[in-house]
Design an enzyme around this catalytic site. Structure first.
Site, PDB file in Angstrom:
ATOM      1  N   GLU A 176     -46.265 -28.235 -10.802  1.00  0.00           N
ATOM      2  CA  GLU A 176     -46.841 -27.413 -11.883  1.00  0.00           C
ATOM      3  C   GLU A 176     -45.735 -26.638 -12.587  1.00  0.00           C
ATOM      4  OE1 GLU A 176     -50.113 -24.991 -10.532  1.00  0.00           O
ATOM      5  OE2 GLU A 176     -51.157 -26.707  -9.645  1.00  0.00           O
ATOM      6  N   ASP A 224     -53.480 -30.822  -4.521  1.00  0.00           N
ATOM      7  CA  ASP A 224     -53.634 -29.660  -3.637  1.00  0.00           C
ATOM      8  C   ASP A 224     -55.026 -29.046  -3.813  1.00  0.00           C
ATOM      9  OD1 ASP A 224     -53.218 -28.513  -6.104  1.00  0.00           O
ATOM     10  OD2 ASP A 224     -51.621 -27.147  -5.451  1.00  0.00           O
ATOM     11  N   SER A 225     -55.812 -29.599  -4.763  1.00  0.00           N
ATOM     12  CA  SER A 225     -57.231 -29.218  -4.857  1.00  0.00           C
ATOM     13  C   SER A 225     -57.952 -29.545  -3.553  1.00  0.00           C
ATOM     14  CB  SER A 225     -57.905 -29.946  -6.024  1.00  0.00           C
ATOM     15  OG  SER A 225     -57.665 -31.339  -5.935  1.00  0.00           O
ATOM     16  N   ASP A 277     -49.190 -34.018  -4.604  1.00  0.00           N
ATOM     17  CA  ASP A 277     -49.003 -32.708  -5.225  1.00  0.00           C
ATOM     18  C   ASP A 277     -48.110 -31.851  -4.339  1.00  0.00           C
ATOM     19  OD1 ASP A 277     -49.743 -31.332  -7.454  1.00  0.00           O
ATOM     20  OD2 ASP A 277     -51.820 -31.000  -6.825  1.00  0.00           O
ATOM     21  N   GLU A 332     -54.005 -29.788 -18.292  1.00  0.00           N
ATOM     22  CA  GLU A 332     -55.273 -29.282 -17.743  1.00  0.00           C
ATOM     23  C   GLU A 332     -55.833 -28.159 -18.612  1.00  0.00           C
ATOM     24  OE1 GLU A 332     -55.345 -28.500 -13.529  1.00  0.00           O
ATOM     25  OE2 GLU A 332     -57.343 -27.603 -13.631  1.00  0.00           O
ATOM     26  N   LYS A 365     -46.025 -34.401  -7.853  1.00  0.00           N
ATOM     27  CA  LYS A 365     -46.442 -33.626  -9.042  1.00  0.00           C
ATOM     28  C   LYS A 365     -46.058 -32.162  -8.834  1.00  0.00           C
ATOM     29  CE  LYS A 365     -50.915 -32.631 -10.055  1.00  0.00           C
ATOM     30  NZ  LYS A 365     -50.882 -31.156 -10.045  1.00  0.00           N
TER      31      LYS A 365
HETATM   32  O1  KIV Z   1     -54.841 -30.725  -7.409  1.00  0.00           O
HETATM   33  C1  KIV Z   1     -55.415 -31.443  -8.241  1.00  0.00           C
HETATM   34  O2  KIV Z   1     -56.437 -32.084  -7.964  1.00  0.00           O
HETATM   35  C2  KIV Z   1     -54.852 -31.518  -9.577  1.00  0.00           C
HETATM   36  C3  KIV Z   1     -55.659 -32.226 -10.615  1.00  0.00           C
HETATM   37  C4  KIV Z   1     -56.705 -31.301 -11.084  1.00  0.00           C
HETATM   38  C5  KIV Z   1     -54.844 -32.736 -11.722  1.00  0.00           C
HETATM   39  O3  KIV Z   1     -53.807 -31.009  -9.817  1.00  0.00           O
END
Ligand code: KIV
Length: 299
Positions: free
Chosen positions: A130, A59-60, A98, A196, A128
């Site tokens: 969090e 989600d970055s 994510d 992280e 993924k």
């Molecule tokens: O969103 C992302 O790119 C991440 C990585 C930093 C692990 O969660």
């Protein structure tokens, strides 16, 4: 869009497909796992063909490609759109999507529904999430629904308003908390955990406490694998990089130079050249030369 030929799809992938079992085998054999983000088809192809084991549609992308200030505004539809594009470029790597902020926080039903969309509609192979102990029951529920889950603890960007963007795990209590988080995620069935922004020593401790692999980003070299954001790796962010980023290329400078060169060639008449132009066949060309010039229309 230019009329360039799209590259032919490889008939078969030479290297074996990466699965959750591959990651586990790597940990046991002490062979580091490589992971990178990708948000689109061309980047996914580059990363996959370079032999990177795990590709995360993080989600970055909210910051890296959509220009948001944080990951919080990213929606399910945006994540699905980018995951589909990445899917089309990936043959070998394990593709992880994510789950964005708000897509798994309301209930297990909501989370399982959205995780299922990533698998069914976008071709992801894992999702993924969090969070640590507070998400363990959810990770178990999604795993029960036959969806592989990667955990993510330490600095969790979706908690920015609660935790800030700060190195986590700096006190004895915080370290105990992180170890308990990691163990709860493992017990819940997570296939791997992203660590992280935590001290190297803590990354090492968590890694040795777990049977499943850890994938670090700013968590030191003792982790079972490493992940970076692709745009950080090649300097496409326009921002000051975090301490843990190593820049392997300066794509911003490369692209800027190419664009400036192009614009200057167009302005100076150097582009396009005759070789970059289409031509009429000889007969038609001769006819055109003999015909009356077409009058310019008046504006
Ligand atoms: O969103 C992302 O790119 C991440 C990585 C930093 C692990 O969660």
């Amino acid at each position: 869009m230019s009329l360039i030929q799209l590259p032919a799809r490889e008939a078969s992938s030479p290297a074996p497909k990466v699965t959750a079992q591959t990651l586990l085998d790597r940990k046991q054999a002490h062979q580091p796992i490589t992971a990178l983000t990708a948000y689109d088809y061309p980047t996914a192809r580059i990363v996959d063909q370079a032999g990177v084991d795990v590709i995360l549609v993080g989600d970055s992308l909210g910051m890296a490609v959509l220009g948001y200030d944080s990951t919080l505004p990213v929606t399910m539809e945006e994540m699905l759109h980018h995951t589909r594009a990445v899917r089309r470029g990936v043959r070998r790597a394990l593709l992880v999507a994510d789950m964005p902020f708000g897509s798994y926080h309301a209930s297990n039903e909501q989370a399982i529904g959205n995780a299922t969309r990533f698998i069914k509609e976008a071709g992801a192979e894992a999702v993924k999430i969090e969070g640590g102990r507070n998400r363990a029951a959810l990770v178990a529920a999604i795993t029960q629904a036959e969806i592989a889950v990667v955990g993510h603890i330490g600095l969790t960007p979706q908690s920015v308003h609660r935790l800030g963007y700060r190195v986590q795990g700096k006190t004895a209590d915080a370290i105990d908390g992180l170890i308990a988080d990691a163990q709860a995620l493992e017990a819940a069935g997570a296939i791997a955990i992203v660590l992280e922004c935590i001290p190297r020593e803590v990354g090492g401790q968590i890694t040795s406490a777990l049977a499943i692999p850890t994938i670090g980003i700013g968590a030191g070299p003792e982790c079972d694998g490493q992940i970076l954001v692709f745009h950080d790796l090649v300097n496409l962010t326009g921002a000051q990089p975090a301490k843990f980023v190593r820049r392997y290329a300066d794509a911003s400078a490369l692209f800027a130079e190419a664009v400036q060169h192009y614009a200057s060639d167009v302005r100076g008449g150097a582009f396009p050249a005759d070789a970059e132009s289409y031509h009429l066949p000889g007969e038609a060309s001769a006819e055109l030369l003999q015909s009356e010039p077409i009058k310019r229309s008046q504006r």
